[in-house]
Write an enzyme that holds these catalytic residues in place. Structure first.
Site, PDB file in Angstrom:
ATOM      1  N   ALA A 135       0.859  -1.192   0.000  1.00 40.00           N
ATOM      2  CA  ALA A 135       0.000   0.000   0.000  1.00 40.00           C
ATOM      3  C   ALA A 135       0.890   1.235   0.000  1.00 40.00           C
ATOM      4  CB  ALA A 135      -0.904   0.014   1.228  1.00 40.00           C
ATOM      5  N   ASN A 185      -0.057   3.980   0.918  1.00 41.05           N
ATOM      6  CA  ASN A 185      -0.391   4.703   2.144  1.00 41.05           C
ATOM      7  C   ASN A 185      -1.327   3.841   2.996  1.00 41.05           C
ATOM      8  OD1 ASN A 185      -1.099   6.640   4.128  1.00 41.05           O
ATOM      9  ND2 ASN A 185      -0.464   8.232   2.670  1.00 41.05           N
ATOM     10  N   HIS A 220       6.699  15.969   3.009  1.00 39.96           N
ATOM     11  CA  HIS A 220       7.163  14.911   3.897  1.00 39.96           C
ATOM     12  C   HIS A 220       8.403  15.355   4.648  1.00 39.96           C
ATOM     13  CE1 HIS A 220       4.526  12.387   1.403  1.00 39.96           C
ATOM     14  NE2 HIS A 220       4.572  11.519   2.382  1.00 39.96           N
ATOM     15  N   LYS A 244      12.782  11.446   4.098  1.00 38.84           N
ATOM     16  CA  LYS A 244      12.168  10.570   3.091  1.00 38.84           C
ATOM     17  C   LYS A 244      13.019  10.591   1.829  1.00 38.84           C
ATOM     18  CE  LYS A 244       7.852   9.670   0.571  1.00 38.84           C
ATOM     19  NZ  LYS A 244       7.811   8.223   0.845  1.00 38.84           N
TER      20      LYS A 244
END
Ligand code: NAP
Length: 209
Positions: A93, A95, A123, A127
């Protein structure tokens, strides 16, 4: 379930260990350099880095362990084929936060009427991949595509704003993740549903809802 967690000491991993244990799972964490010995585990969960995830997932699948992947910035399609050949589920996924999944769903609905769309994703500076997996997945839901603007700054967790323009109007759909607790229910759901998923790659929390 007996769960192997790759990325134990990471920002997400540190949240997941106590949360999975509190939900009744037995968790063993793995960090970079640990031998990937996961035979006999019921599932492996990976929240590591784009250049690490494929090796972890391949090793888990080769030891007959189905996988849940949260790491973004890596194409898992080739490993999906390995998973299918071995009769194992591989779930990824972009998210795991339900609010972000709803943001994507509402974007798809609104873009049918407001097709000029741009995405701003923000973010934490740590990241590594940009644009984010969520931003790319959201843009794919927009018929005419959407430009993505990436921001990396200290203090941020994970945030996304979708701007949809029409004549004399602008619709903004925004989702903010304030703590990594936001990802826990989605990971628990994926683990719960993993045994029923078809062999091969399944993408997106929405496919479990
Ligand atoms: P992070 O704080 O950098 O944590 C990653 C952890 O994985 C670090 O402890 C790192 O160790 C470790 N690691 C690196 N290579 C490894 C390997 N081969 N085996 C085991 N562990 C390894 O990152 P994060 O914020 O937790 O995020 C991790 C990933 O999940 C990123 O790709 C991020 O984009 C993604 N993410 C996805 C979601 C989602 O909902 N799908 C949500 C949040 C984050 P070192 O520090 O020693 O390298």
């Amino acid at each position: 379930m007996k769960v192997a967690l790759f990325g134990r000491d990471g920002k997400v991993g540190r949240t997941l260990v106590p949360a999975l244990e509190a939900a009744g799972h037995e968790v063993r964490g793995f960090e970079l350099g640990d031998p990937i010995d996961v035979a006999g585990f019921d599932a492996a969960v990976d929240f590591t880095a784009p250049d690490a995830v494929a090796e972890n997932v391949r090793a888990a699948l080769e030891q007959d362990v189905p996988c849940v992947v949260g790491t973004t910035g890596c194409d898992l399609a080739p490993l999906g084929e390995l998973a299918r050949d071995r009769g194992l589920a591989l779930f990824q996924a972009p998210n795991f936060a339900i609010g972000a999944v709803l943001m994507m769903r509402f974007t798809a609905e609104a873009a049918a009427y407001l097709p000029r769309v741009e995405i701003v994703e923000l973010h934490n500076e740590a990241k590594r991949d940009a644009p984010s997996g969520t931003a790319k997945a959201t843009a794919e839901l927009v018929p005419d595509g959407a430009a993505i603007h990436s921001v990396r700054l200290p203090g941020l967790v994970a945030h996304q704003e979708v701007l949809l323009a029409g004549e004399g109007q602008l619709l903004t759909i925004r989702h903010d993740t304030f703590t990594r607790d936001a990802f826990v229910p989605g990971v628990l759901l994926a683990l719960e549903r993993l045994p029923e998923l078809p062999p091969g790659l399944t993408v997106g929390l929405e496919s479990l809802l």
